[in-house]
Design a protein around this motif. Structure first.
Motif, short mmCIF file in Angstrom:
data_model
loop_
_atom_site.label_atom_id
_atom_site.label_comp_id
_atom_site.label_asym_id
_atom_site.label_seq_id
_atom_site.Cartn_x
_atom_site.Cartn_y
_atom_site.Cartn_z
N ASN A 63 37.66 49.11 58.18
CA ASN A 63 38.32 50.18 57.41
C ASN A 63 37.97 50.00 55.94
O ASN A 63 38.32 48.99 55.34
N GLU A 93 39.14 51.48 53.35
CA GLU A 93 40.24 51.72 52.41
C GLU A 93 40.73 50.40 51.81
O GLU A 93 40.80 49.39 52.50
N GLY A 99 43.92 48.68 49.17
CA GLY A 99 45.16 48.85 48.44
C GLY A 99 45.12 48.09 47.12
O GLY A 99 44.16 47.37 46.84
N TRP A 157 49.83 50.88 49.47
CA TRP A 157 49.01 51.16 50.65
C TRP A 157 49.71 52.30 51.37
O TRP A 157 50.88 52.17 51.74
N ASP A 207 48.14 57.09 55.32
CA ASP A 207 46.85 57.73 55.62
C ASP A 207 45.67 56.78 55.43
O ASP A 207 44.60 57.00 56.01
N GLN A 208 45.86 55.71 54.66
CA GLN A 208 44.76 54.75 54.52
C GLN A 208 44.50 53.98 55.82
O GLN A 208 43.46 53.35 55.98
#
Ligand code: FDA
Length: 501
Positions: free
Chosen positions: A377, A379, A381, A396, A399-400
């Protein structure tokens, strides 16, 4: 308020911290380790050090009044969690809105509570996440060194095929095979010979007594039995427990001063002490070390810390889910709490996934195949400082976590199609089948080569170092503690050679 001084101080006693303390101790550097949790070596009235997973008591969780296990329910009923007394138990779940982070508390950090899976990352992925680190050196020297010192061992494949303990893994393997997926044995720091003797009824049961996440009473080579025992054996290392570092200051002479909060078993503060250090190593884990530095920057204690501190945090793409097995696919009542097999689809061009075949060691047949998957992933934070609570807050959003579920679902839809099975919808409190609102693998926050130099030296502050999972930019593609250990071995070797001359 008492004051003291040590040439070297290490905060925390997890993987990065333990490696650092051992190598400092061997080099003759007097070193104090500060750990906010307890030392887990004394049996309670029931004769055991840790409470099991089926009947957890106050020893299970860090100052909570009810346990917070990752599997919240079964058939939507909360049969899993128990009311408990507030106590400095061994597992903490730190909540930040859409994301909860599980961490170990106590001498040994995460090694006390984790699943013992000891996986060296794929070399090409390691090169992708940390391109500036010499991979030749890592794979030639530091990964082997870490594996040896951690006591990593492998399961006997012949025993695996016939034992009761891993019937659940063999069922999952058969299902993966039908979908054309590859499985692989996972090395472990749980002693597989001990496990074999557990099944034979020769020794007290631990992995086979549903012990995992709240500590193992036998069989696991946690850090207190490996690196930390060796560190204490040098005669140069001491460990102070129930001692939480709250603040770091730099003195005019370039040394560091720490404010240390000491607590008792009720959580009450018994003292605030000050400890000075010439060399200060942060090994408080991704959450702990990042919080200490974010707080230091935002309160003005260490104002030169870079903007990179608190950035690039990830979940290692963690997601947990279960599949419903057919009635004829029995997994057995005895399931080893320590995983031994994974589905390795990391080379899948669209959806790289490494899925650990996880146990559901309830002591009865549940007809569930459970997985904890690691996905890629992208993404990340970040952390901010909340002055009102004097703590770091993780940002975080739900949707991440979407790419995580998409990857796991794409792969396991294939498994379901090939076996005519479905996902379970009753395991996580509501009707979701993929639980990605928690992680076991927090990584990043003080990333190597960004917030620090290429050996964990914090930018802007000489003799201040980070040694733990904070250095890794959010993902390792496998369970992370071998990577954390090997990186700490590499960094401390350079620091000892150059900064202690
Ligand atoms: P780690 O978190 O281990 O240690 C930090 C220590 O610092 C803790 O003891 C903490 O109490 C202490 N501390 C924090 N703040 C402090 C402060 N301010 N002052 C003093 N002390 C402080 N990984 C893997 O490779 N294989 C696996 O099978 C699993 N399974 C697994 C299961 C579960 C339930 C969990 C929670 C985690 C895992 N993991 C895992 C993850 C693995 O345990 C984790 O990546 C490492 O423990 C992280 O090592 P660190 O050195 O970063 O810190």
């Amino acid at each position: 308020r008492r004051a003291g001084f040590s040439p070297a101080v290490v905060i925390g006693t997890g993987y990065g911290a333990a490696v650092t303390a051992l190598r400092l101790g061997e080099a003759g550097v007097p070193t104090v380790m500060l750990e906010m949790g307890r030392l887990w070596d004394t049996p309670a009235d029931d004769g055991t050090v840790f409470s099991g997973m089926l009947a957890p008591d106050k020893r299970s969780m860090w100052f909570k009044t009810r346990t917070e296990a990752p599997l919240a329910s079964f058939l939507w009923i909360d049969v899993v969690n128990r009311d408990i007394e507030r106590y400095p138990g061994v597992l903490d779940r730190v909540g930040f809105g859409d994301m909860s982070v599980y961490v170990g508390r106590g001498v040994g950090g995460g090694s006390l509570v984790n699943g013992a899976m000891a996986v060296t990352p794929k070399r090409d992925y390691f090169e992708e996440i940390l391109p500036e680190v010499d991979a030749d050196e890592m794979y030639r020297t530091y990964f082997p060194r870490a594996n040896a010192a951690l006591g990593v061992n492998r399961i006997d494949p012949a025993w695996f095929e016939t034992c009761e303990s891993y019937k659940y893994a063999r069922v999952s393997r058969r299902h993966a095979d039908r979908a054309g997926l590859t499985t692989t044995f996972v090395p472990s720091v749980y002693d597989f010979d001990y496990l074999r003797r557990e099944e034979a009824g020769e020794v007290p049961r631990s992995a086979l007594a549903s012990e995992v996440i709240y500590g193992n009473n036998h069989g696991k080579r946690s850090l207190d039995k490996t690196y930390l025992a060796a560190a204490l054996g040098t005669g140069n290392v001491t460990i102070r427990t129930m001692s939480e570092v709250r603040a770091i200051r730099r003195q005019p002479d370039g040394t560091y001063a720490l404010a240390v909060r000491e607590r008792d078993d009720t959580g009450a503060e018994v003292a605030t002490t000050e400890l000075g250090a010439r060399h200060l190593f942060l090994g408080a884990g991704s959450l702990g070390s990042t919080e200490l530095l974010v707080r230091a920057r935002e309160t003005g204690a260490l104002p030169e810390l870079s903007d990179e501190v608190g950035r690039c945090w990830g979940t290692n793409g963690n997601v947990m889910f279960g599949r419903a097995n057919h009635v004829w696919d029995v997994t057995g009542r005895t399931q080893s709490g320590m995983p031994a097999l994974g589905i390795d689809a990391w080379d899948d061009p669209e959806h790289p996934v490494f899925a650990e075949i996880a146990p559901m060691p309830a002591g009865l047949e549940l007809w569930v195949s459970l997985y904890l998957a690691i996905t890629k992933n992208p993404e990340r934070g970040h952390f901010s400082y909340d002055a009102a609570t004097d703590s770091a807050r993780l940002h975080w959003s739900a949707d991440q976590g979407t790419p995580t579920i998409a990857a796991a679902k794409a792969l396991f839809d294939k498994v379901n199609r090939a076996n005519r099975t479905i996902y379970r919808h009753d395991l996580f409190g509501d009707t979701r089948s993929f639980e990605n609102r928690f992680t076991y693998h927090p990584l990043g926050g003080v990333v190597l080569g960004r917030a620090t130099d290429l050996h964990g030296r914090v930018r802007g502050y000489p003799n201040l170092y980070v040694t733990d999972g904070s250095l890794i930019p959010g993902s390792t593609g496998v369970n992370p503690f071998v990577t954390i250990t090997a990186l700490a071995e590499r960094n401390v070797e350079r620091v000892l050679a150059e900064d202690f001359a």
